[in-house]
Enzyme design. Structure first.
Site, PDB file in Angstrom:
ATOM      1  N   GLU A 113       0.807  -1.255  -0.096  1.00 41.01           N
ATOM      2  CA  GLU A 113      -0.203   0.364   0.105  1.00 41.01           C
ATOM      3  C   GLU A 113       0.695   1.378   0.019  1.00 41.01           C
ATOM      4  O   GLU A 113       0.352   2.151  -0.611  1.00 41.01           O
ATOM      5  CB  GLU A 113      -0.990  -0.004   1.161  1.00 41.01           C
ATOM      6  CG  GLU A 113      -2.172  -1.330   1.275  1.00 41.01           C
ATOM      7  CD  GLU A 113      -3.091  -1.016  -0.294  1.00 41.01           C
ATOM      8  OE1 GLU A 113      -3.044  -0.009  -0.289  1.00 41.01           O
ATOM      9  OE2 GLU A 113      -4.138  -1.719   0.081  1.00 41.01           O
ATOM     10  N   SER A 388     -33.748 -26.315 -22.677  1.00 38.35           N
ATOM     11  CA  SER A 388     -33.552 -25.786 -23.486  1.00 38.35           C
ATOM     12  C   SER A 388     -34.755 -24.511 -22.322  1.00 38.35           C
ATOM     13  O   SER A 388     -35.372 -24.178 -24.123  1.00 38.35           O
ATOM     14  CB  SER A 388     -35.390 -26.681 -23.254  1.00 38.35           C
ATOM     15  OG  SER A 388     -34.498 -28.099 -24.026  1.00 38.35           O
TER      16      SER A 388
END
Length: 839
Positions: A113, A388
């Site tokens: 950081e 389907s």
């Protein structure tokens, strides 16, 4: 002397020329001074302008509030009626003082950081440049540009909008923070403030959540893992995304080695440990008792996508689309035995319920028996093959949209081939021949779906599906029946189907309507509604999907009586290789069972199955559970409200089509009603041709029936004009007043043997050619009674009412005005006076 003079003279001239040149060169020095002074003036003006601009941008900068520095502000989540359903951000946090932060954890945080944290005063130009280089070298995201001090400010005071004003205020406040607090205090704020997913804040909390350890118990790879999470907490959550979490951890370890915090040997050893090696086991993770968490999952995901927000610390007020009653009922369906009898505790389901017209998410069923906060959400996170259920989206919808097919379109249900030459057929090897598109959808035929996709074309079908929110990156013909390589979620399927129910208008499903920031700013986050198909396409798909919900359709289990509802079911199947690999014996089991459907008010999609595709849904009732969930949910949300039927748009028209005609043809006036289907066509694209299959043909002519008393036969003859010498047959119907008899012959002559005396025969002749029938030709013939001349007496039982004493035809009464008795010889001695009876 002259030469010397000349030389001196020349030298004098040259000297004068030289002086002239020097004087000429000195002239530009005035311009340089002017330019220099101008630049100085502009510089001063620029500095003053910069100072002024800076002062203007920071004039309303928030004050450093110690409470905000220490504690993140939770965000409020409201339902569709503005009622609070959850506070996100304050549920799980353990605070740790700087003195208790292990050096290993601190080093990991600094490496990833802000490696120069102890060298700058809140802003770090060197870090900014280094971040750019690191992102090129290590990949995007390897190192951020903001210092830890700036991140503390951003997470504590400022809105996440990426503007110059916010960045200037952030820089100014970071400088102020450095003046007021020590580096150790600022680092302590950061480590306790960051969000680490799982509804948790702070690295001490992360250690507990992921490893059930305190910070000082963490190993090097564990410390690196939690230190790397704050950049994108949910994406680097090792429970949900272990692959991404491990990559991020290894970036942290690399940076720690680069900055001298660990040796290369330590780095390599730590990288060799799987990120999942010491994670808390799933059964030990904290249970989730909150009824709205599945929906809040969707909220969190959306807020993160809206911008640089931290829902867990920014103190947002989030207005959502949740219908709490619907959500609680979904929870009841999934997590109790009150509605559905599930086969076992591992059976899973994902449910998405949205508003058909607006796309607003009303309820989310994230799964059954969920035991952890922010667990896997089967309505949003799952990616399973749709089977389907995809056919309206990928096959028949595009066929109507691009090819102007009507609901009557005839498709030959037969074995076919993919474009690759591979043979393909229905799963049960049964075929119906030419059938309408409506029947194909209703019975979920596979060969017809593939043919529709082939005729539309892969690219157009893909574009159609993408516009409905189905994220296809590739497409193959096998996708026609849902065999996706990367699957879809129930929420995506609900969004796609809602467009059919909303006249072709699509809105990406969303849970967040607007976000209110702490400073009062309101952001409207509702997505835009856009047209994605013609209203004729939407209506005709809808009308056919209504047929799916009635017998013999595949969705009859999901039908809600009295409710206009459309839907499509789907299952997936195991390949032969899958069955062998996972020791699956039956070919009737399936990995997934789906249904997606809608009314004019609500759209729902339901997936059911097991978390592992290796575990099949057993044949029979278990494969209908998705339909039962759908039926119960739609019935519940539709009670006590009016549900209108789907309106017929002006862009379609009704047509009478002759069943089985290929290409489709209009029924003629002669087509039998049993062979006519009434369907819808896109206006202007109805069939133009009229079927001639059942048109009338010429009737037989000159029918004659002649009785020959000598041979006691009737000979029936007729004429027939047979153009083209087509094979003709004749249907003969003979009625003798008692019962008709029918026969079909090829000759044009019929002999009736031994007709009944005294009977009248009516005869009808119909010509038949190629199933076409003519009008009937008719004739009739009377069969006379036999004559007897003798008189006599007898003792028979016969009676007569004739002009004379008795009848003359043996055994058959004849009319007369006297009565008498007669024997078999034909004479009688009755009560009347003699005379010959008239037959």
């Amino acid at each position: 002397m002259a030469g010397e003079f000349q030389s001196r003279e020349e030298r004098r001239k040259k000297l004068q020329q030289s002086k002239g040149k020097k004087q000429a060169k000195k002239k530009p020095s005035g311009i340089v001074k002017k330019i220099f002074l101008s630049l100085v003036v502009l510089g001063i003006i620029g500095i003053l302008a910069g100072v002024g601009t800076f002062a203007f941008l920071v004039k309303d900068t928030p004050k450093l509030d110690p409470k905000l520095l220490k504690d993140p502000i939770s965000s409020k989540v409201l339902d569709k009626d503005g009622e609070l359903i959850s506070e996100v951000g304050s549920e799980n946090r353990e605070y740790v003082n700087y003195k208790d932060i292990p050096k290993q954890v601190e080093n990991a945080v600094l490496a990833v950081e802000d490696a120069r944290f102890y060298k700058h005063h809140g802003l770090d130009p060197i870090r900014l440049a280094g971040a750019v280089v690191a992102n090129f070298r290590e990949g995007f995201g390897s190192e951020g540009a903001s210092t830890i001090t700036q991140q503390v400010i951003k997470n504590s005071f400022l809105t996440p909008e990426k503007t110059l004003k916010r960045k200037v205020q952030e820089a100014w406040m970071a400088y102020q923070l450095e003046q007021k607090y020590t580096k150790h205090q600022i680092l302590e704020m950061y480590i306790n403030k960051v969000f680490v997913s799982e509804n948790s804040h702070g690295l001490a909390t992360a250690a507990k959540v992921y490893y059930n350890k305190s910070l000082n118990e963490l190993t090097l790879p564990e410390a690196a893992q939690i230190a790397g999470m704050p950049q994108s907490p949910n994406n680097y959550n090792p429970f949900d995304h272990p692959d991404l979490a491990e990559k991020r951890r290894n970036i942290v370890l690399t940076l720690m080695e680069q900055h001298g915090y660990i040796s290369k040997e330590d780095m390599d050893a730590a990288k060799s440990v799987p990120v999942t090696a010491s994670l808390v086991k799933e059964e030990e993770r904290e249970r989730d008792e909150k009824p709205y968490d599945a929906f809040v999952d969707a909220v969190i995901d959306e807020v993160e996508k809206q911008g640089d927000f931290d829902i867990f610390s920014d103190g947002l007020t989030i207005h959502t689309t949740l219908d709490r009653n619907a959500q609680l009922h979904v929870n009841t369906i999934l997590n109790t035995d009150e509605v559905i009898k599930y086969p076992d505790a591992e059976f899973q389901a994902g449910v998405a319920l949205i508003d058909t017209k607006t796309g607003e998410i009303r309820a989310i069923g994230g799964g059954r028996n969920q035991e952890v906060k922010r667990g896997f959400n089967y309505a949003i996170d799952t990616k399973r093959q749709p089977g389907s259920t995809i056919k309206p989206v990928l096959d028949y919808g595009p066929a109507i949209e691009y090819l102007n097919w009507g609901t009557y379109q005839t498709i030959d249900d037969k074995p076919i081939k993919y474009s690759t030459g591979q043979e393909f057929g229905n799963w049960n090897d049964k075929y119906m021949g030419p059938i309408s598109m409506r029947t194909a959808i209703q019975l979920s035929k596979n060969t017809t779906a593939v043919q529709a996709l082939q005729q539309v074309g892969l690219e157009r079908a893909k574009e159609f599906a993408i516009n409905l929110g189905i994220p296809l990156k590739e497409i193959f013909e096998s996708y026609a029946i849902g065999g996706f390589r990367v699957g879809v979620s129930p929420l995506q399927m609900a969004g796609a189907f809602s467009a059919f129910g909303n006249n072709g208008m699509y809105t990406q499903p969303y849970a967040v309507k607007k976000i209110e920031l702490r400073d009062g700013t309101v952001l409207d986050t509702a997505p835009e509604t856009k047209p994605v198909m013609k209203d004729s396409t939407a209506f005709m798909i809808t009308d056919m999907l209504k047929s799916v919900m009635v017998s013999p359709g595949t969705g009859t289990t999901a039908k809600v009586p009295g409710l206009p509802i459309a839907g499509k079911t789907g299952t997936t199947n195991y390949t032969t290789e899958d069955m062998k690999k996972w020791n699956i014996k039956s070919d009737k089991v399936v990995p997934d069972a789906w249904i997606a459907g809608y009314t004019t008010n609500y759209t729902a999609a339901v997936w059911t199955g097991y978390s592992s595709i290796k575990t099949p849904i057993q044949a029979g009732a278990d494969q209908k559970i998705a339909q039962l969930i759908f039926k119960n949910l739609m019935e519940y949300v539709s009670k006590d409200i009016k549900t209108a039927d789907f309106p017929v748009p002006d862009s379609v028209q009704k047509v009478r089509i002759e069943k089985g005609s290929m290409p489709p043809a209009l029924a003629s006036e002669f087509t039998p009603d049993s062979e006519v289907i009434t369907e819808y066509a896109v206006k202007g694209h109805a069939p133009k041709s009229v079927s001639v299959k059942y048109n009338k043909i010429d009737a037989p002519g000159n029918p004659q029936a002649i009785y020959d008393p000598g041979k006691n036969v009737v000979t029936l003859t007729w004429d027939y004009n047979n153009p083209g010498n087509a094979q003709a047959q004749f249907e003969i119907t003979v009625t003798d007043g008692v019962a008709p008899k029918t026969d079909i012959i090829s000759e044009k002559v019929v002999t009736l043997q031994n007709p009944t005396p005294g009977a009248k025969y009516s005869i009808t002749i119909v010509a038949i050619i190629n199933e076409k029938r003519s009008d009937p030709a008719t004739t009739a013939v009377d069969i006379p009674l036999p004559q007897q001349e003798e008189e006599g007496e007898g003792n028979g039982n016969g009676t007569s009412n004739g002009d004379g004493d008795g009848g003359i035809v043996p055994g058959i009464p004849t009319p007369g005005d006297g009565t008498g008795t007669g024997n078999d010889n034909g004479t009688g001695n009755g009560n009347g006076n003699g005379g010959r009876g008239n037959p």
